[in-house]
Write a protein that holds these residues in place. Sequence first.
Motif, mmCIF file in Angstrom:
data_model
loop_
_atom_site.group_PDB
_atom_site.id
_atom_site.type_symbol
_atom_site.label_atom_id
_atom_site.label_comp_id
_atom_site.label_asym_id
_atom_site.label_seq_id
_atom_site.Cartn_x
_atom_site.Cartn_y
_atom_site.Cartn_z
ATOM 1 N N SER A 65 -7.452 -7.992 4.789
ATOM 2 C CA SER A 65 -8.218 -9.048 4.123
ATOM 3 C C SER A 65 -9.533 -8.535 3.542
ATOM 4 O O SER A 65 -10.188 -9.242 2.779
ATOM 5 N N ALA A 66 -9.928 -7.304 3.885
ATOM 6 C CA ALA A 66 -11.118 -6.700 3.288
ATOM 7 C C ALA A 66 -10.783 -5.993 1.982
ATOM 8 O O ALA A 66 -11.666 -5.452 1.317
ATOM 9 N N GLY A 67 -9.490 -5.975 1.622
ATOM 10 C CA GLY A 67 -9.076 -5.340 0.379
ATOM 11 C C GLY A 67 -8.781 -3.862 0.497
ATOM 12 O O GLY A 67 -8.628 -3.173 -0.509
ATOM 13 N N THR A 68 -8.665 -3.357 1.726
ATOM 14 C CA THR A 68 -8.367 -1.949 1.951
ATOM 15 C C THR A 68 -6.855 -1.748 2.039
ATOM 16 O O THR A 68 -6.160 -2.509 2.715
ATOM 17 N N PHE A 69 -6.361 -0.713 1.365
ATOM 18 C CA PHE A 69 -4.936 -0.417 1.367
ATOM 19 C C PHE A 69 -4.654 0.846 2.193
ATOM 20 O O PHE A 69 -5.432 1.798 2.177
ATOM 21 N N SER A 70 -3.528 0.834 2.878
ATOM 22 C CA SER A 70 -3.071 2.029 3.575
ATOM 23 C C SER A 70 -2.458 3.002 2.579
ATOM 24 O O SER A 70 -2.265 2.675 1.400
ATOM 25 N N ASP A 71 -2.120 4.194 3.060
ATOM 26 C CA ASP A 71 -1.273 5.082 2.286
ATOM 27 C C ASP A 71 0.099 4.417 2.117
ATOM 28 O O ASP A 71 0.445 3.489 2.857
ATOM 29 N N GLN A 72 0.889 4.906 1.165
ATOM 30 C CA GLN A 72 2.252 4.409 1.035
ATOM 31 C C GLN A 72 3.062 4.898 2.234
ATOM 32 O O GLN A 72 3.031 6.080 2.590
ATOM 33 N N MET A 73 3.766 3.976 2.883
ATOM 34 C CA MET A 73 4.543 4.307 4.073
ATOM 35 C C MET A 73 6.031 4.262 3.754
ATOM 36 O O MET A 73 6.505 3.318 3.107
ATOM 37 N N ASP A 74 6.766 5.262 4.230
ATOM 38 C CA ASP A 74 8.197 5.319 3.949
ATOM 39 C C ASP A 74 8.937 4.131 4.554
ATOM 40 O O ASP A 74 9.834 3.552 3.941
ATOM 41 N N VAL A 75 8.582 3.784 5.782
ATOM 42 C CA VAL A 75 9.250 2.683 6.481
ATOM 43 C C VAL A 75 8.202 1.816 7.164
ATOM 44 O O VAL A 75 7.439 2.303 8.012
ATOM 45 N N VAL A 76 8.156 0.549 6.794
ATOM 46 C CA VAL A 76 7.301 -0.434 7.466
ATOM 47 C C VAL A 76 8.209 -1.506 8.048
ATOM 48 O O VAL A 76 8.998 -2.126 7.331
ATOM 49 N N VAL A 77 8.111 -1.713 9.345
ATOM 50 C CA VAL A 77 8.844 -2.797 10.003
ATOM 51 C C VAL A 77 7.867 -3.951 10.176
ATOM 52 O O VAL A 77 6.815 -3.796 10.801
#
Length: 245
Positions: A65-77
Motif C-alpha cells: 500500500s506504500a507503492g513499493t514493488f517486489s522483484d518479479q517472482m517466478d511463483v507466487v502462491v
Amino acid sequence: MSKGWSIQTLLSELHDDIQDQLARARKAFGHPGTKGDASEAVWLELLQTYLPARYQAASAHVVDSAGTFSDQMDVVVFDRQYSPFIFKFKGQTVIPAESVYAVFEAKQSINAEQVAYARAKVASVRGLKRTSLPIPHAGGTYPAKPLQYIVGGLLTLESDWKPGLGEPLVKALAVGDADDRLDLGCVAAHGIFSCDDTGCGTLTPMGKPATAFLLELIARLQEKATVPMIDVRAYARWLDVDVPA
C-alpha cells in the motif's frame, strides 16, 4: 472396495511427470531464458492443478500500500478467496502483499549463486508493508490477525553439487536470516530441503521429490489458515496521487 487402483502409483506418477517435463525443457531449448520460462511453467502448472481452489499460483510482482514493488517472482502462491483485487495488465500480474502465502524461484539447477539470488528475491517480498484490519462479526469484532510469515523457496531440476543434497547446500542455505531464508525447496532429481528457526539441517533425499514438495507445501498452507483482512482504503489513497506522464 474398488480394486486395481494404487495411491502409491498415483503419487509416483505425478513426480515422474514433473521430472520428465523439467528434463525435456532443459534438453529441448537452447536459450537459457527460454529454458527458464519452460521450467517456471512446469512448476506453475503443478501448483495450479493440485493446490486447493482457495489458492492460486502465478508469476507476478507483489506490491504494498506504500507503492513499493517486489522483484518479479517466478511463483507466487496467493489467496483468491479473500483477496479483493489482483491486477493484470498486458500479461503481467501484480498481487497485493497481504494476499501472499509463499514465493519461489524456479531455476534449472541449484548452486550457491542461485541460492543467494533466490534469497534476495524472497526478501524483496517479505520486506513489503502489509496491512491487517480488525474483523467484524455478528457478535462484535475480532482483533486484527498477526501478519503471517511468507514461505520462500527455490525449485530446480538438478543440483550442481555432488552429492546433490549435501553439506555445500546446507552451508549455502544457512547464510542470512529469517528475512531472506529459503524455507522449502525441491531438487526434482534428488529430494527436498527445508529450513526453520533451528537451522537448515533437514534434507530429504527421496525417490519422488516433486510430489513430496507439493504435499509439504499444502501442509504448510493449511497451518497458515487465511490471510489478514486487507485495508483496501490504504491502496485507494493512490487514486488521489497524480500519475507521472
